[in-house]
Design a protein around this motif. Structure first.
Motif, short mmCIF file in Angstrom:
data_model
loop_
_atom_site.label_atom_id
_atom_site.label_comp_id
_atom_site.label_asym_id
_atom_site.label_seq_id
_atom_site.Cartn_x
_atom_site.Cartn_y
_atom_site.Cartn_z
N ILE A 61 0.77 -1.44 -0.08
CA ILE A 61 -0.05 -0.19 -0.11
C ILE A 61 1.02 1.24 0.25
O ILE A 61 1.93 1.31 0.78
CB ILE A 61 -0.90 -0.06 1.32
N GLU A 62 0.62 2.16 -0.74
CA GLU A 62 1.67 3.23 -0.88
C GLU A 62 1.01 4.34 -0.23
O GLU A 62 -0.35 4.96 -0.48
CB GLU A 62 1.77 3.69 -2.35
N LEU A 63 1.55 5.09 0.70
CA LEU A 63 1.22 6.21 1.37
C LEU A 63 2.25 7.30 0.77
O LEU A 63 3.25 7.46 0.83
CB LEU A 63 1.69 6.31 2.82
N ASN A 64 1.36 8.51 0.19
CA ASN A 64 1.83 9.42 -0.66
C ASN A 64 1.98 10.71 0.19
O ASN A 64 0.81 11.15 0.50
CB ASN A 64 1.43 9.44 -2.01
N ILE A 65 3.01 11.29 0.41
CA ILE A 65 2.99 12.51 1.36
C ILE A 65 3.47 13.65 0.51
O ILE A 65 4.61 13.25 0.08
CB ILE A 65 3.84 12.23 2.60
N SER A 66 2.96 14.62 0.47
CA SER A 66 3.70 15.63 -0.28
C SER A 66 3.21 17.28 0.21
O SER A 66 2.14 17.45 0.86
CB SER A 66 3.17 15.58 -1.99
N THR A 67 4.13 17.98 -0.25
CA THR A 67 3.89 19.49 0.34
C THR A 67 3.64 20.05 -1.11
O THR A 67 3.92 19.84 -2.15
CB THR A 67 5.07 20.09 0.76
N PRO A 68 2.69 21.52 -0.72
CA PRO A 68 2.18 22.03 -2.18
C PRO A 68 3.28 23.04 -2.83
O PRO A 68 3.09 23.45 -4.04
CB PRO A 68 1.14 22.58 -1.63
N ASN A 69 4.22 23.34 -2.04
CA ASN A 69 5.17 24.40 -2.72
C ASN A 69 6.55 23.56 -2.54
O ASN A 69 6.93 22.60 -2.75
CB ASN A 69 5.26 25.63 -1.51
N GLN A 77 20.52 14.03 -1.43
CA GLN A 77 20.67 14.50 -2.92
C GLN A 77 19.24 14.11 -3.33
O GLN A 77 18.98 14.74 -4.40
CB GLN A 77 21.75 13.55 -3.61
N ASN A 78 18.21 13.38 -2.51
CA ASN A 78 17.22 12.92 -3.11
C ASN A 78 15.94 13.64 -2.50
O ASN A 78 14.91 13.23 -2.24
CB ASN A 78 16.94 11.46 -2.87
N LEU A 79 16.37 14.95 -1.67
CA LEU A 79 15.47 15.45 -1.08
C LEU A 79 14.10 16.27 -2.06
O LEU A 79 14.60 16.56 -3.15
CB LEU A 79 15.80 16.75 -0.27
N SER A 80 13.24 15.91 -1.68
CA SER A 80 11.83 16.58 -2.56
C SER A 80 10.77 16.71 -1.64
O SER A 80 10.80 16.45 -0.24
CB SER A 80 11.68 15.73 -3.59
N GLY A 81 9.56 17.29 -2.22
CA GLY A 81 8.37 17.85 -1.62
C GLY A 81 7.50 16.72 -1.65
O GLY A 81 6.43 16.60 -1.24
#
Lengths: 715, 715
Positions: B398-406, B433-437
């Motif tokens: 099951i994939e839990l996707n967490i994201s920021t809008p900016n 190196q792999n940091l993202s929102g």
């Protein structure tokens, strides 16, 4: 005689630094003394206790963080002027709170240690020492390593100015003017200096010191050289010493030594007939003790030990006997003073709550706006990451002003996390995806309520280096977390020492090339712990190190264009060679590496490991037998029929088990190091012997020194 | 401060959780505990040295107060109490993995000695439901069995997994006791005689249960959790890094309500209020606590709390007297109150400072603010759950996707959840190196349970050292590992269960939407899933008549679905027809295997008896030879004896393997009955279990399968 002291809380101020609380001398006989305490908000608070309530005398305005608080005054008069250092500035207050001095020391760094004596002012930034007289510059000294504390012998008794610096590289530096008179070697990095009996004893030359690894000592600083009176080891592995004072709390006419440590321990030592210290009293607070003073504060006639802790609690351990107090359910019996205190606090809380609610609402509203930003101020963390000599592991302590909610530990090198009894947090290890994200350790600590201080233990492997990161989340709204980084160096188990045994057979590694002194120094800093970051003065430098686990040694001598490393352990040389050549390649510097391997050194190292290994093997064997022997004993009713060897195992079983528990995985670590030694020995010969490792392990399983030596020389 | 009124050192180890107090002569309480070497010791300080040694009982030579009872098997549980109707004293009951012994210590006779094939992991003595006689109820491998004083098997039922703890408690408040069973599959089940009335899902093995009062009971889990339930509602729970060894209800502060006393693996004893879990008393042993019991050990009419450690230390505590006012701890209440209030004040001040400083921060970012982790105030975290099928590189999850809008990044994500990760948390920490929102977290729940995911995400800038912590809670539905998309090549499931309900299809649709992870939701109860864990299909079908058919080859899944649907629709009794050809075939093989192992077992026992006869002969011959001075022969005999001994050991190994295999088979038979039961609800369920058991007793395998299919006894 047993000392019986009861805990009383007085007041809470902001976060405090080391040595920032003093008791003002009492006016008249037997009166209570006033307390002066300074905190990170830059506020100096002076208060006295009246009927169990803290009555402020004055409170200064907030400003930069205050690093030290000292008392001073003209020589021969009561020392009641308050001096504080904050930033690069020293301020003076009278006991009434009037600021009479502002002195800008013109240092580029902020002051972290200060001493006041009459018109003389001694201040230290990280590496710089400055002496001012009547605010005029007198002397200057640049230390080889970080200065932790400064002290001057009493001028009245000694008759001259003798400043002493406590330096991180395990020495006390005794100065004369701007020059070094001599070094005093101490067993650990000294963190605090204090005069014995507050006046330096009879000759005014006796100085107490405490070290970061929890040792305590007394040394006489005479004109010709130091004389060590006594040294107290830290067998119980208590925290590092942060503050010391001398005060006669036992009331027997002899001044006792009061000690505060960073694990919250408060101790009272008294000197016995032969002037050796004996522990008289111990109490453990929940946070590190930053300052300690003996005096009379809470109630006349009753002496007490006053302490301040990291989070700013000023509390006393008083000789005043505590009355039995009533439990919850009938609060009528609570003394009127406390009742007043409680209701005042409650009222204050209510007001605050309203304000906080408003603040919260405003904060919530700002989240609707598209231009506003959310910036929560940085909270302060008091952290310490030190190598413990006894078990060759690192201990990490973290302390925050408010309760910690959780802690995330992440490491990009393989390390082992050990259990610490004092730590009550629930630890949980998470699966690591070492390939894609380079995580070798991911662990969370969920803390119990009211935990402000956390202690962890980490075991590293020499040769594997990287960074350990700790993300600390306190229980404070709006929730934020702060990350702290700790370097795990390639030779992480090495420790600085003062000298090494030159007789041992040594392997050498020689580097030459187009590198500057600063460059080679930065590489050494990268490889080894306890080396000052600043490039040392002069053209060349020599450092000595000892492997805390095996006892092998390393000598590093380097200057511009050339570096020599000498060690009796071939693995140490091998690690250095690998790391240094990698570093040089990174910076595109051409290095000539030459090394000389001494065949004898390998057998020498094996012989050094032998007693440790033998001891561990015998211990393991004995521990294995305990249960079976106990069962036999129960079965037969007694142990008389056993051979004496087995009977002695039974008799000592408790100690054996304790010993065994203290050194988890010790044997595995020794095996690992012997394997490394084996691989490294042949690596220098250009042979790859990884295939023979299983044979080596077979020999280790039936360990005998001779067969192991034979295997090393044959293979 | 409450102090122990007596302390004993017994010099015998005590096995954890195997401690009881019995009045074997009807008057004197004796501490009884299992110790090493298959022995039970009885400490009787009241009648010194009057006891002759005979039968099983022997006097310990070390301590005259202690008698030892030889069980000759590893003891797995013990208790003492009144079993027979006409006995004066208590009966001691000792369970092992194969037998249950009821023993009259006073008369030194066996009351009964029963073979129990399912073993006895836990034992409880008392009245259950409407059964007339007092029962000794033992819990073994998936089975519960109750014996009366004559050793008659009065009660039998099966449960989901190996039983770890038992307690009798009036759960339904009907004046009769129900049996609470804690087991390896993390469930606490409540049996009203052999009917399962309630099930409480926990997240670890339930190691201890204890009755508090009324319908309230305490529980302890293998992960260090202890807590209190009132029926199915949890009052409180706490988790420690240590393990709770023993729990007991005792009114220590004499306020008329019992507290939960917990003995921990680190030697701590604490008493907690049954309502809040607040600690009202604690003490420490030097080694792990083994058991906590109560009894009038001093024979003065007052009941004491008696705590024992594994090293044989015993301490007795009297309930607090009135003048202590429930205040059992050392600290003064006033101090604590003031400290707590000040702490709260400090926290509020800090929070307020956070808001004040935040409002000062203006948009427009400088270097320093980067470190603080400034983020736009309108940053909101989005989370989404979706089902992902297995790919070549990753298992189905099951994939839990967490994201920021900016442009802010997520530094790390901590997920705290119970029962789905190895520890209690899972961490995702991307490398620098792999940091993202956006962070994707794969989750693979091992069981079909609803889980609350407590998500903490650290949000900030790329170079920040301080981050905002976003806390979000998401619920994972019970049947989340089922994917709507169906592979056309997948084989149709052969197993099915069919039952009728009197409810509208819409209600079933509602249940589906709540318990499955459906992206859009559905509106028809006819649906097909792919089970991601095992890979089979799950087909749910509902006809207008209200007949529901679940098609799957996984009988456990079918059972879970039936139970979940029944509780959602509040169905009390549900009859169902089932057929699981694959599973039934396996079961048939298992049943024949059980027979095989039984016969092997008997053969081996006979061989063992033969061998022991040989040993006897050989020994006599060898000793004869020795007395005659015939060394050659003696040597020969002893060599033969040695060989024989080796054979015996080998045979023993075979026997023990055989036994373990047999146990595993028996367990799966018991589980089969339990599974057949779980396809029904209420009365039909009990009927199926009883009927199955009768069928097995009569060795009527065909009847067994008929019952499992049809769900009724009537042929």
């Amino acid at each position: 005689m047993e000392l019986n002291l009861n805990h009383v809380d007085y007041l809470q101020v902001g976060v405090t630094s080391q040595k920032t609380m003093k008791l003002l001398p009492s006016v008249g006989r037997k009166a209570t003394q006033k307390v002066a305490v300074a905190d990170h908000d830059g506020v100096v608070t002076c208060f006295g206790m009246k009927k169990g309530e803290a009555v402020p005398v004055f409170k200064s305005l907030p400003g930069q963080k205050i690093s030290r608080l000292e008392l001073g005054g003209a020589l021969g008069t009561p020392q009641e002027k308050i001096f504080v250092s904050s930033g690069s500035e020293v301020r003076g207050y009278t006991k009434k709170g009037k600021q009479f001095l502002t002195f800008e020391a013109n240092l580029t760094e902020s002051i972290n240690a200060m001493h006041v004596s009459g018109a003389d002012l001694f201040v230290c930034a990280s590496y710089i020492y400055n002496h001012y007289c009547d605010c005029k510059d007198q002397d200057y000294y640049l230390s080889g390593d970080k200065i932790n504390d400064v002290l001057c012998l009493p001028v009245e008794t000694v008759g001259r100015i003798v400043p002493i610096l406590a330096c991180q590289d395990r020495v006390l530096r005794v100065l004369q003017g701007s020059d070094l008179q001599y070094d005093v070697e101490v067993p650990g990095p000294p963190t605090v200096l204090e005069l014995l009996n507050r006046d330096g004893g009879k000759g005014g030359e006796e100085v107490l010191y405490g070290t970061a690894d929890g040792k305590l000592g007394l040394v006489r600083i005479t004109k010709s050289g130091p004389i060590t009176s006594w040294e107290l080891d830290n067998e119980k592995k208590k925290g590092g010493v942060l503050c010391i004072d001398s005060f006669d709390i036992a009331g027997d006419g002899v001044k006792d030594i009061l000690v505060g440590r960073d694990d919250g321990t408060v101790e009272v030592y008294s000197l016995d007939g032969s002037n050796e210290p004996a522990l008289r009293f111990e109490n453990v607070l929940s946070e590190s003790v930053t300052s300690i003073q003996g005096g009379c504060v809470g109630k006349e006639m009753y002496d007490e030990v006053l302490t301040t802790t990291y989070t700013g609690w000023v509390s006393g351990l008083t000789t005043e006997p505590q009355q039995m107090v009533a439990g919850p359910g009938d609060e009528i019996k609570m003394s009127r003073e406390t009742q007043g205190k409680v209701s005042a606090l409650r009222a204050e809380l209510e007001q605050l709550q309203v304000k906080v609610l408003q603040g919260r609402e405003k904060y919530q509203q700002s989240s609707q706006s598209s231009t506003a930003v959310s910036a929560v101020p940085v909270f302060s963390i008091n952290d310490k990451f030190t190598l413990c000599q006894d078990d060759a592991s690192y201990s990490l302590t973290l302390e925050v002003q408010t309760a910690i909610d959780n802690l995330l530990l992440q490491s990009d090198v393989p390390i082992d996390l050990l259990d610490v009894d004092k730590n009550s947090a629930v630890v949980s290890f998470s699966e690591c995806d070492s390939e894609s994200n380079g995580n070798f350790l991911l662990a969370t600590y969920r803390c119990q309520a009211n935990t402000t201080r956390l202690e962890l233990k980490v075991r590293s492997i020499e040769g594997q280096y990287g960074t350990l990161q700790a993300y600390v989340t306190p229980r404070l709204q709006p929730k934020t977390c702060q990350v702290r980084q700790y370097q795990i160096k390639p030779l992480s188990l090495h420790q600085r020492t003062h000298s090494i045994d030159q007789e041992r057979p040594a392997n050498t590694l020689r580097l030459t090339g187009q590198f500057s002194f600063a460059e080679i120094h930065s590489w050494v800093v990268f490889c080894l712990p306890e080396v000052p970051e600043k490039t040392p003065a002069g053209d060349s430098i020599t450092f000595y190190f000892q492997n805390t686990f095996l006892g092998t040694q390393l000598e590093a001598t380097y200057c511009k264009g050339e570096a020599n490393f000498k060690s009796d352990n071939i693995s140490t040389i091998s690690i250095l060679k690998d790391v240094l050549s990698k570093e040089a390649t990174k910076r595109k510097i051409n290095l000539n590496i030459s090394y000389e391997v001494n065949e004898d050194s390998v057998s020498h190292t094996l012989r050094m490991i032998h007693p440790k290994l033998e001891y561990q093997l015998i211990l393991a064997k004995k521990v294995q037998l305990i249960d079976a022997l106990k069962e036999l004993q129960v079965h037969e009713g007694n142990a008389d029929f056993l051979i004496p060897e087995y009977r002695s195992i039974l008799d000592e079983s408790a100690q054996l088990l304790e010993e065994y528990k203290k050194q988890p995985a010790h044997l595995e670590r020794l095996y690992g190091m012997i394997t490394d030694l084996f691989i490294d020995k042949f690596k220098f010969k250009g042979q790859n012997v990884k295939t023979k490792v299983s044979q080596l392990l077979a020999i280790l399983n039936n360990y005998e020194l001779d067969s192991l030596m034979d295997f090393f020389s044959e293979a | 401060m409450l102090v122990p009124i007596f302390t004993l050192k017994l010099n015998h180890k005590i096995n954890p959780r195997m401690v009881a107090i019995g009045k074997y002569d009807g008057i004197h309480p004796c501490l009884t505990a299992a110790t090493q070497a298959g022995k039970v010791f009885i400490h009787n300080p009241h009648t010194r040295g009057q006891r002759p040694a005979a039968h099983r009982l022997s006097q310990s030579t070390q301590d005259s107060d202690i008698s030892l009872l030889n069980i000759n098997q590893a003891v797995s549980c013990l208790t003492a109490g009144t079993l027979g109707p006409n006995t004066t004293g208590h009966t001691l009951l000792v369970g092992s993995q194969t037998n249950l012994l009821a023993y009259d210590v006073h008369d030194n006779t066996d009351v009964f000695y029963k073979e129990v094939t399912d073993g006895a992991n836990a034992i409880v003595l008392g009245k259950l439901g409407d059964i007339q006689s007092t029962l000794a109820i033992i819990g073994g491998n998936c089975a519960l069995q109750g014996f009366d004083y004559e050793g008659n098997d009065q009660f039998w039922t099966v449960t989901g997994d190996n039983v770890r703890s038992l307690v009798l408690c009036d759960f339904t408040a009907d004046g009769k006791n129900e049996l609470l069973v804690g087991s390896d599959d993390f469930d606490i089940r409540v049996f009203k005689e052999d009917e399962l009335v309630s099930e409480i899902a926990e997240n670890e093995t339930v190691t201890s249960l204890c009755h508090m009062h009324g319908s309230r009971f305490g529980y302890a889990l293998a992960n260090g959790t202890v807590g209190v339930y009132d029926r199915t509602a949890r009052y409180w729970r706490i988790k420690s890094k240590n393990h709770a060894m023993s729990i007991h209800a005792f009114d220590l502060n004499a306020d008329g309500v019992v507290e939960l006393i917990t003995g921990w693996s680190n030697g701590k004893i604490d008493a907690r209020s049954d309502r809040t879990g607040e600690v009202i008393f604690k003490d420490n042993f030097s080694s792990s606590v083994a058991g906590v019991v109560e009894g009038d050990y001093r024979m003065d009419g007052q009941i004491q709390l008696i705590c024992t450690s594994v090293e044989g230390e015993v301490r007795g505590y009297l309930p607090a007297s009135k003048d202590m006012k429930g205040n059992l701890m050392d600290a003064s209440v006033e101090q604590d109150l003031i400290r707590e209030l000040s702490q709260r004040k400090q926290n509020l001040m800090l929070e307020l400072r956070n808001y004040e400083d935040n409002s000062k921060a203006l948009p427009g970012v400088s270097e320093g603010e980067f470190k603080m982790g400034v983020i736009p105030a309108n940053t909101q975290l989005q989370t989404a759950l979706s089902v992902r099928r297995a790919t070549e590189i990753q298992r189905a999850h099951i994939e839990l996707n967490i994201s920021t809008p900016n442009e802010t990044i997520i530094r790390a994500v901590l997920i705290f959840a119970e029962g789905i990760f190895e520890g209690e948390s899972h961490v995702v920490h991307p490398c620098a190196q792999n940091l993202s929102g956006c962070v994707r977290v794969p989750i693979i729940p091992p069981k079909d349970i609803p889980v609350d995911l407590h998500i903490k995400a650290f949000v900030g800038g790329k170079t920040s050292t301080q981050f905002h912590v976003f806390e979000i809670t998401r619920q994972l539905p019970r049947f989340s590992m089922y994917d709507l998309s169906v592979d056309s090549s997948a084989t149709e499931p052969t197993g099915k269960v069919t039952f009728n309900i009197n409810d509208r299809p819409q209600r079933v649709v509602m249940w589906l939407n709540q318990n499955f992870l459906l992206p859009e939701g559905i509106d028809s109860p006819d649906i097909t899933f792919t089970a991601l864990r095992e890979g089979g299909l799950l087909r749910i079908n509902m006809q207008h008549s209200g007949e529901i058919t679940l098609r799957t080859d996984d009988i456990d899944l079918a059972g879970d679905l039936v139970q979940s649907l029944a509780s959602f629709l509040a169905i009390e009794d549900l009859q169902a027809e089932a057929d699981f050809p694959v599973y039934f075939k396996e079961l048939r093989t298992t049943l024949t295997e059980v027979d095989d192992f039984h016969s092997v077992h008997q053969k081996l026992t006979a061989a063992m008896a033969d061998h022991s006869n040989y040993v006897r002969n050989m020994l006599v011959q060898a000793e004869d030879a020795r007395l005659m001075g015939d060394w050659r022969n003696m040597k020969k005999r002893y060599i033969e004896l040695y060989d024989l001994n080796r054979d015996l050991i080998n045979e023993y190994k075979i026997r023990s393997n055989n036994h373990n295999a047999l146990l595993a088979r028996l367990k799966s038979v018991n589980q089969a009955i339990q599974r057949a039961g779980r396809l029904r609800v209420g009365k039909p369920k009990t009927q199926v279990i009883t009927a199955c058991r009768d069928a097995i007793k009569n060795n009527n395998i065909n009847a067994l399968f008929k019952i499992m299919r049809a769900g009724t006894t009537s042929s």
